[in-house]
Every structure is written in C-alpha cells, then in structure tokens.
Design a protein around this motif. Structure first.
Motif, PDB file in Angstrom:
ATOM      1  N   ILE A   1       0.840  -1.202   0.000  1.00  0.00           N
ATOM      2  CA  ILE A   1       0.000   0.000   0.000  1.00  0.00           C
ATOM      3  C   ILE A   1       0.871   1.246   0.000  1.00  0.00           C
ATOM      4  CG2 ILE A   1      -1.676   1.341   1.351  1.00  0.00           C
ATOM      5  CD1 ILE A   1      -2.831  -1.398   2.283  1.00  0.00           C
ATOM      6  N   ILE A   2       1.925   1.242   0.791  1.00  0.00           N
ATOM      7  CA  ILE A   2       2.831   2.392   0.850  1.00  0.00           C
ATOM      8  C   ILE A   2       3.540   2.585  -0.480  1.00  0.00           C
ATOM      9  CG2 ILE A   2       4.925   3.307   1.935  1.00  0.00           C
ATOM     10  CD1 ILE A   2       3.978   1.773   4.524  1.00  0.00           C
ATOM     11  N   ALA A   3       4.152   1.507  -0.988  1.00  0.00           N
ATOM     12  CA  ALA A   3       4.939   1.616  -2.222  1.00  0.00           C
ATOM     13  C   ALA A   3       4.067   1.850  -3.452  1.00  0.00           C
ATOM     14  CB  ALA A   3       5.772   0.352  -2.416  1.00  0.00           C
ATOM     15  N   GLY A   4       2.827   1.381  -3.403  1.00  0.00           N
ATOM     16  CA  GLY A   4       1.964   1.457  -4.572  1.00  0.00           C
ATOM     17  C   GLY A   4       1.153   2.730  -4.697  1.00  0.00           C
ATOM     18  N   ASN A   5       1.355   3.664  -3.812  1.00  0.00           N
ATOM     19  CA  ASN A   5       0.596   4.911  -3.862  1.00  0.00           C
ATOM     20  C   ASN A   5       1.527   6.108  -3.859  1.00  0.00           C
ATOM     21  OD1 ASN A   5      -2.419   4.334  -3.643  1.00  0.00           O
ATOM     22  ND2 ASN A   5      -1.553   2.971  -2.099  1.00  0.00           N
ATOM     23  N   ALA A   6       1.045   7.185  -4.398  1.00  0.00           N
ATOM     24  CA  ALA A   6       1.799   8.429  -4.380  1.00  0.00           C
ATOM     25  C   ALA A   6       2.020   8.848  -2.929  1.00  0.00           C
ATOM     26  CB  ALA A   6       1.035   9.519  -5.122  1.00  0.00           C
ATOM     27  N   PRO A   7       3.151   9.473  -2.634  1.00  0.00           N
ATOM     28  CA  PRO A   7       3.455   9.842  -1.240  1.00  0.00           C
ATOM     29  C   PRO A   7       2.334  10.584  -0.517  1.00  0.00           C
ATOM     30  CG  PRO A   7       5.379  10.191  -2.602  1.00  0.00           C
ATOM     31  CD  PRO A   7       4.251   9.830  -3.535  1.00  0.00           C
ATOM     32  N   ASP A   8       1.613  11.454  -1.205  1.00  0.00           N
ATOM     33  CA  ASP A   8       0.562  12.214  -0.537  1.00  0.00           C
ATOM     34  C   ASP A   8      -0.728  11.407  -0.334  1.00  0.00           C
ATOM     35  OD1 ASP A   8       0.163  12.232  -3.328  1.00  0.00           O
ATOM     36  OD2 ASP A   8      -1.031  14.072  -3.214  1.00  0.00           O
ATOM     37  N   LYS A   9      -0.802  10.202  -0.876  1.00  0.00           N
ATOM     38  CA  LYS A   9      -1.991   9.357  -0.741  1.00  0.00           C
ATOM     39  C   LYS A   9      -1.752   8.129   0.130  1.00  0.00           C
ATOM     40  CE  LYS A   9      -4.721  11.620  -3.520  1.00  0.00           C
ATOM     41  NZ  LYS A   9      -5.921  12.257  -3.023  1.00  0.00           N
ATOM     42  N   ARG A  10      -0.533   7.875   0.562  1.00  0.00           N
ATOM     43  CA  ARG A  10      -0.192   6.650   1.272  1.00  0.00           C
ATOM     44  C   ARG A  10      -0.929   6.504   2.600  1.00  0.00           C
ATOM     45  NH1 ARG A  10       6.279   6.847  -0.120  1.00  0.00           N
ATOM     46  NH2 ARG A  10       6.017   6.111  -2.275  1.00  0.00           N
ATOM     47  N   VAL A  11      -0.898   7.520   3.421  1.00  0.00           N
ATOM     48  CA  VAL A  11      -1.559   7.444   4.728  1.00  0.00           C
ATOM     49  C   VAL A  11      -3.065   7.287   4.540  1.00  0.00           C
ATOM     50  CG1 VAL A  11      -2.066   8.715   6.855  1.00  0.00           C
ATOM     51  CG2 VAL A  11       0.262   8.683   5.936  1.00  0.00           C
ATOM     52  N   GLU A  12      -3.619   7.994   3.601  1.00  0.00           N
ATOM     53  CA  GLU A  12      -5.055   7.901   3.321  1.00  0.00           C
ATOM     54  C   GLU A  12      -5.450   6.471   2.935  1.00  0.00           C
ATOM     55  OE1 GLU A  12      -7.957   9.388  -0.303  1.00  0.00           O
ATOM     56  OE2 GLU A  12      -6.232  10.630   0.228  1.00  0.00           O
ATOM     57  N   HIS A  13      -4.646   5.829   2.070  1.00  0.00           N
ATOM     58  CA  HIS A  13      -4.957   4.468   1.639  1.00  0.00           C
ATOM     59  C   HIS A  13      -4.696   3.441   2.750  1.00  0.00           C
ATOM     60  CE1 HIS A  13      -4.963   6.209  -2.498  1.00  0.00           C
ATOM     61  NE2 HIS A  13      -6.032   5.416  -2.536  1.00  0.00           N
ATOM     62  N   LEU A  14      -3.667   3.645   3.542  1.00  0.00           N
ATOM     63  CA  LEU A  14      -3.447   2.763   4.694  1.00  0.00           C
ATOM     64  C   LEU A  14      -4.634   2.833   5.650  1.00  0.00           C
ATOM     65  CD1 LEU A  14       0.317   3.314   5.594  1.00  0.00           C
ATOM     66  CD2 LEU A  14      -0.757   1.125   5.047  1.00  0.00           C
ATOM     67  N   ARG A  15      -5.064   4.044   5.940  1.00  0.00           N
ATOM     68  CA  ARG A  15      -6.191   4.223   6.860  1.00  0.00           C
ATOM     69  C   ARG A  15      -7.453   3.580   6.297  1.00  0.00           C
ATOM     70  NH1 ARG A  15      -6.372   9.674   9.406  1.00  0.00           N
ATOM     71  NH2 ARG A  15      -4.830   8.561  10.575  1.00  0.00           N
ATOM     72  N   ALA A  16      -7.720   3.770   5.009  1.00  0.00           N
ATOM     73  CA  ALA A  16      -8.917   3.178   4.401  1.00  0.00           C
ATOM     74  C   ALA A  16      -8.873   1.654   4.484  1.00  0.00           C
ATOM     75  CB  ALA A  16      -9.040   3.630   2.951  1.00  0.00           C
ATOM     76  N   PHE A  17      -7.711   1.065   4.206  1.00  0.00           N
ATOM     77  CA  PHE A  17      -7.566  -0.391   4.294  1.00  0.00           C
ATOM     78  C   PHE A  17      -7.844  -0.880   5.708  1.00  0.00           C
ATOM     79  CE2 PHE A  17      -4.751  -3.961   5.408  1.00  0.00           C
ATOM     80  CZ  PHE A  17      -5.323  -4.948   4.610  1.00  0.00           C
ATOM     81  N   TRP A  18      -7.225  -0.255   6.695  1.00  0.00           N
ATOM     82  CA  TRP A  18      -7.375  -0.723   8.075  1.00  0.00           C
ATOM     83  C   TRP A  18      -8.767  -0.460   8.620  1.00  0.00           C
ATOM     84  CZ3 TRP A  18      -4.906  -4.334  10.386  1.00  0.00           C
ATOM     85  CH2 TRP A  18      -3.660  -4.708   9.867  1.00  0.00           C
ATOM     86  N   GLU A  19      -9.411   0.603   8.203  1.00  0.00           N
ATOM     87  CA  GLU A  19     -10.792   0.841   8.633  1.00  0.00           C
ATOM     88  C   GLU A  19     -11.726  -0.198   8.027  1.00  0.00           C
ATOM     89  OE1 GLU A  19     -11.652   4.939   7.774  1.00  0.00           O
ATOM     90  OE2 GLU A  19     -10.533   5.627   9.529  1.00  0.00           O
TER      91      GLU A  19
END
Length: 108
Positions: free
Chosen positions: A44-62
């Motif tokens: 998730i971290i490597a596959g997303n743009a730096p400004d979207k990584r935290v957002e996508h991590l949070r969405a996955f874990w939620e």
C-alpha cells in the motif's frame, strides 16, 4: 533509509500508525519490505503516491477492522476481553475486504 515491516495481523495496524508518523517527518524510507501483513502495508505504501499513502493505509485498516457480522447477532460478545466470538466470526464469515473463508468442500 529502509523500512522493514514484519508479520502479525494486529501489528499491522501499528505499522500503519508508525508510517503515518514517519510521513510527517524528515525520515522517509527509500526502501520498503515486509512479510505477511507487513507486505500488505508495504504494498500500500509503495503502490501509492506519497501524498496518498496514509489515506490508503487508513482506508484499508478501517475496512478490515469493521465489526464482524457476528457482532450484530451477539451484541456485547466483545466485552470483558472475550475475543473468541470475533475469531469464530472471522472463521465462519471472513473479513470484508480482506478474505473470505473457504467452503467446507474446499477442505477435503
């Protein structure tokens, strides 16, 4: 700098928080590696743009930590540290957005 994320389901959510803290610092990883849930977080971290990584991590874990389908059937099953109902629910129904259990026919 490298970031190595180990396996262990519950540990994965902590890893997401650690990455969130790192993302606001000067210590951003150049390399990311992981095993098991750590590999999912790393992807998730490597596959997303730096400004979207935290957002996508949070969405996955939620998504994967939403209350189980058994929670609505057995209200209060998670009180007093009783996580057996949650484990049973995951075994029987899976976890939305993460995995689905195999049918008994697949076991034989």
């Amino acid at each position: 700098m490298g970031l190595v994320l180990q396996g262990g389901g519950a540990l994965g959510s902590y890893q997401a928080g650690v990455y969130e803290a790192l993302s606001t610092s000067q210590y951003l990883p150049d390399w990311i590696a992981g095993i098991s849930i750590g590999a999912i977080n790393a992807a998730i971290i490597a596959g997303n743009a730096p400004d979207k990584r935290v957002e996508h991590l949070r969405a996955f874990w939620e998504q994967i930590t939403t209350p189980s389908s058994l929670s609505s059937i057995l209200p209060g099953a998670m009180t007093n540290g009783d996580h057996r109902a949650s484990a049973f629910s995951a075994l029987m129904f899976g976890q939305s957005g993460f995995f689905a259990p195999r049918t008994p026919a697949d076991w034989f």
